[in-house]
Design a protein around this motif. Structure first.
Motif, PDB file in Angstrom:
ATOM      1  N   THR A   7       0.836  -1.206   0.000  1.00 34.79           N
ATOM      2  CA  THR A   7       0.000   0.000   0.000  1.00 34.79           C
ATOM      3  C   THR A   7       0.870   1.255   0.000  1.00 34.79           C
ATOM      4  O   THR A   7       0.595   2.210  -0.733  1.00 34.79           O
ATOM      5  N   ALA A   8       1.931   1.244   0.806  1.00 33.69           N
ATOM      6  CA  ALA A   8       2.851   2.387   0.841  1.00 33.69           C
ATOM      7  C   ALA A   8       3.522   2.579  -0.514  1.00 33.69           C
ATOM      8  O   ALA A   8       3.689   3.719  -0.976  1.00 33.69           O
ATOM      9  N   ASP A   9       3.875   1.492  -1.165  1.00 34.09           N
ATOM     10  CA  ASP A   9       4.473   1.572  -2.502  1.00 34.09           C
ATOM     11  C   ASP A   9       3.480   2.206  -3.478  1.00 34.09           C
ATOM     12  O   ASP A   9       3.841   3.085  -4.264  1.00 34.09           O
TER      13      ASP A   9
ATOM     14  N   GLU B 185       0.989   4.200  -2.755  1.00 32.18           N
ATOM     15  CA  GLU B 185       0.813   5.613  -2.392  1.00 32.18           C
ATOM     16  C   GLU B 185       1.979   6.442  -2.913  1.00 32.18           C
ATOM     17  O   GLU B 185       1.778   7.528  -3.464  1.00 32.18           O
ATOM     18  N   GLN B 186       3.189   5.918  -2.782  1.00 30.92           N
ATOM     19  CA  GLN B 186       4.351   6.653  -3.292  1.00 30.92           C
ATOM     20  C   GLN B 186       4.278   6.799  -4.811  1.00 30.92           C
ATOM     21  O   GLN B 186       4.550   7.872  -5.354  1.00 30.92           O
TER      22      GLN B 186
ATOM     23  N   GLN C 124      -2.994  11.957   8.741  1.00 30.27           N
ATOM     24  CA  GLN C 124      -2.010  10.961   8.331  1.00 30.27           C
ATOM     25  C   GLN C 124      -1.420  10.333   9.599  1.00 30.27           C
ATOM     26  O   GLN C 124      -1.529  10.889  10.691  1.00 30.27           O
TER      27      GLN C 124
ATOM     28  N   GLU D  34       4.086   7.232  10.251  1.00 32.41           N
ATOM     29  CA  GLU D  34       4.132   6.804   8.849  1.00 32.41           C
ATOM     30  C   GLU D  34       4.260   5.291   8.693  1.00 32.41           C
ATOM     31  O   GLU D  34       4.907   4.792   7.788  1.00 32.41           O
ATOM     32  N   ARG D  35       3.584   4.543   9.578  1.00 38.70           N
ATOM     33  CA  ARG D  35       3.533   3.092   9.445  1.00 38.70           C
ATOM     34  C   ARG D  35       2.287   2.657   8.698  1.00 38.70           C
ATOM     35  O   ARG D  35       2.269   1.602   8.091  1.00 38.70           O
TER      36      ARG D  35
ATOM     37  N   PRO E 291      -0.048   3.656   5.704  1.00 39.00           N
ATOM     38  CA  PRO E 291      -0.094   4.557   4.543  1.00 39.00           C
ATOM     39  C   PRO E 291      -1.520   4.948   4.168  1.00 39.00           C
ATOM     40  O   PRO E 291      -2.180   4.285   3.382  1.00 39.00           O
TER      41      PRO E 291
ATOM     42  N   ARG F 220       2.336  15.045   0.912  1.00 30.62           N
ATOM     43  CA  ARG F 220       2.951  14.437   2.088  1.00 30.62           C
ATOM     44  C   ARG F 220       3.741  15.446   2.916  1.00 30.62           C
ATOM     45  O   ARG F 220       4.809  15.147   3.419  1.00 30.62           O
TER      46      ARG F 220
END
Length: 187
Positions: free
Chosen positions: A31-33, A35-36, A72, A76-77, A79, A87
């Motif tokens: 999910t973080a990937d 979002e980035q 947020q 930042e664990r 996302p 951000r």
């Protein structure tokens, strides 16, 4: 409650699974990937920002009011979707989130149009049931927007449609709704 939520999804021909902690960490990393990637993709980040109302007090029937974006994760664990695509902590508030989030994976057997419908109906059932029991739901859809990440969500033959974070928390602000559309001419 997990069994009831899984049964609500199953009533529509979908599965709702609750992964263990290690698998949850892997899904949050995907999910973080996603979002980035959304932030770095100029077209996607521009589109996201267009959906945010520049003036939080403006009366409009489209777009997300600033207050509806939510905070947020300060550590930042987790996302969460940042529709501002920036951000920057001075743009959206940050709060401390739970250490071990409860994540559910909504899947169907295939990825056909009928499966999309089943997944949507299952998601509706799950969110309505969760809400009736005082749970809050956040949709972690960032990985679903990128085919390679979406394919990585499940390790079996089933197809992932959505990651859902479930938990207890404060009620968010109401968001405006458009008036009902009428197909009758002149209305």
């Amino acid at each position: 409650m997990r069994v009831e939520l899984a049964e609500a999804a199953g009533a529509e021909g979908a599965w709702l699974r609750f992964p263990e902690q290690g698998e949850t960490r892997r899904l949050l990393a995907l999910t973080a990937d996603g979002e980035q990637r959304n932030r770095l993709d100029t077209n996607r980040s521009t589109e996201s920002r267009r959906w945010i109302r520049a003036d939080p007090y403006a009366q409009a029937d489209t777009g997300l009011p600033w207050a509806a974006l939510g905070p947020q994760d300060a550590r930042e664990r987790l996302p969460m979707r940042d529709f501002t695509a920036r951000r920057r902590r001075d743009r959206l508030p940050a709060r401390v989130y739970e250490t071990t989030p409860v994540i559910a994976v909504l899947t169907t057997e295939h990825d056909r149009r009928i499966d999309w419908l089943r997944a949507g109906q299952a998601l509706e059932n799950v969110i309505l049931l969760a809400t009736a029991h005082g749970l809050r739901a956040s949709l972690l859809h960032q990985a679903m927007e990128w085919p390679d990440l979406c394919d990585s969500v499940t390790r079996g033959p089933d197809h992932a449609h959505m990651l859902v974070r479930l938990g207890y928390g404060p009620e968010g602000p109401a968001t405006p709704r458009r008036a009902a559309w009428s197909s009758t001419p002149g209305r």
